[in-house]
Design a protein around this motif. Structure first.
Motif, short mmCIF file in Angstrom:
data_model
loop_
_atom_site.label_atom_id
_atom_site.label_comp_id
_atom_site.label_asym_id
_atom_site.label_seq_id
_atom_site.Cartn_x
_atom_site.Cartn_y
_atom_site.Cartn_z
N TRP A 101 83.77 47.69 41.15
CA TRP A 101 84.82 46.67 40.22
C TRP A 101 85.50 45.59 40.70
O TRP A 101 85.25 44.55 40.42
CB TRP A 101 85.79 47.97 39.79
CG TRP A 101 85.08 48.62 38.49
CD1 TRP A 101 85.03 50.07 38.55
CD2 TRP A 101 84.79 48.75 37.69
NE1 TRP A 101 84.98 50.46 37.39
CE2 TRP A 101 84.38 49.22 36.54
CE3 TRP A 101 84.71 47.04 37.36
CZ2 TRP A 101 83.84 49.81 35.29
CZ3 TRP A 101 83.97 47.00 35.64
CH2 TRP A 101 83.91 47.78 34.71
N MET A 102 85.72 46.01 42.17
CA MET A 102 86.11 45.00 43.15
C MET A 102 85.06 43.61 43.14
O MET A 102 85.97 42.39 43.24
CB MET A 102 86.96 45.20 44.09
CG MET A 102 88.51 45.70 44.03
SD MET A 102 88.71 47.05 45.22
CE MET A 102 88.72 45.38 46.52
N ALA A 103 83.95 43.69 43.41
CA ALA A 103 83.27 42.95 43.77
C ALA A 103 82.42 41.82 42.84
O ALA A 103 81.56 41.44 43.01
CB ALA A 103 82.06 43.78 44.57
N TYR A 104 82.42 43.04 41.63
CA TYR A 104 81.62 42.94 40.47
C TYR A 104 82.05 41.57 39.89
O TYR A 104 83.15 41.13 39.64
CB TYR A 104 81.89 43.65 38.94
CG TYR A 104 81.18 43.01 38.09
CD1 TYR A 104 79.76 43.04 37.84
CD2 TYR A 104 81.51 42.42 36.91
CE1 TYR A 104 79.41 42.72 36.57
CE2 TYR A 104 81.67 41.81 35.47
CZ TYR A 104 80.18 41.96 35.65
OH TYR A 104 79.59 41.88 34.45
N ARG A 105 81.36 40.08 39.00
CA ARG A 105 81.56 38.69 38.91
C ARG A 105 81.30 38.86 37.42
O ARG A 105 80.27 38.40 36.70
CB ARG A 105 81.36 37.93 39.75
CG ARG A 105 81.55 36.22 39.31
CD ARG A 105 81.02 34.77 39.92
NE ARG A 105 79.63 35.35 39.99
CZ ARG A 105 78.33 34.89 39.50
NH1 ARG A 105 79.32 34.39 38.11
NH2 ARG A 105 76.79 35.26 39.28
N PRO A 106 82.43 39.26 36.50
CA PRO A 106 81.57 38.68 34.91
C PRO A 106 80.19 37.89 35.10
O PRO A 106 80.43 36.36 35.92
CB PRO A 106 82.99 38.24 34.56
CG PRO A 106 83.71 38.72 35.02
CD PRO A 106 83.67 38.33 36.53
N ASN B 226 73.93 37.22 34.07
CA ASN B 226 73.48 36.36 33.14
C ASN B 226 72.67 35.46 33.59
O ASN B 226 71.51 34.80 33.74
CB ASN B 226 74.39 35.77 31.94
CG ASN B 226 74.54 36.96 31.29
OD1 ASN B 226 74.23 38.07 30.63
ND2 ASN B 226 76.29 36.39 30.62
N ASP B 227 72.96 34.99 34.73
CA ASP B 227 73.20 33.95 35.66
C ASP B 227 72.06 34.50 37.03
O ASP B 227 71.89 34.13 37.37
CB ASP B 227 73.93 32.85 36.44
CG ASP B 227 75.14 33.85 36.97
OD1 ASP B 227 74.64 34.47 37.87
OD2 ASP B 227 76.21 32.96 37.35
N GLY B 228 72.11 36.12 36.78
CA GLY B 228 71.32 36.29 38.87
C GLY B 228 71.65 36.07 39.62
O GLY B 228 70.84 36.06 40.82
N LYS B 229 73.57 35.93 40.02
CA LYS B 229 73.97 35.81 41.23
C LYS B 229 75.13 36.74 40.86
O LYS B 229 75.52 36.37 41.02
CB LYS B 229 74.27 34.10 41.26
CG LYS B 229 72.87 33.29 40.76
CD LYS B 229 73.87 31.63 41.10
CE LYS B 229 72.67 30.52 40.36
NZ LYS B 229 72.80 29.69 40.57
N PRO B 230 74.74 37.85 41.61
CA PRO B 230 76.00 38.66 41.56
C PRO B 230 76.57 38.26 43.45
O PRO B 230 75.75 37.62 43.82
CB PRO B 230 75.31 40.25 42.19
CG PRO B 230 73.29 39.91 42.67
CD PRO B 230 73.37 38.52 42.10
N SER B 231 77.58 38.42 43.41
CA SER B 231 77.96 38.18 44.34
C SER B 231 77.86 39.24 45.94
O SER B 231 77.12 39.80 45.77
CB SER B 231 80.23 38.34 43.98
OG SER B 231 79.72 40.06 44.84
#
Length: 66
Positions: A30-35, A39-44
């Motif tokens: 949850w802390m690492a998830y970027r809304p 969609n943009d394929g660029k997870p943190s």
């Protein structure tokens, strides 16, 4: 690994496997998830790191049971 349920890209996994994770992993996801990362394929970077740690943890649990 090993789950064939279809889940939305914005979720880490199915509800049963999500609840099977230790709370500290769920908190870190949850802390690492970027809304919008799905969609943009660029997870943190942090998200990728914790998902790798979870995969290693799952493999360790499987090996301990075998």
């Amino acid at each position: 690994p090993g789950c064939d349920r279809q889940i939305p890209h914005a979720k880490w996994g199915c509800l049963a496997h999500w609840k099977a994770l230790p709370q500290h992993f769920r908190n870190r996801i949850w802390m690492a998830y970027r809304p919008g990362q799905e969609n943009d394929g660029k997870p943190s970077r942090e998200y990728v790191e914790v998902t790798r740690e979870i995969q290693e943890w799952i493999e360790g649990v499987r090996n301990a049971v075998s």
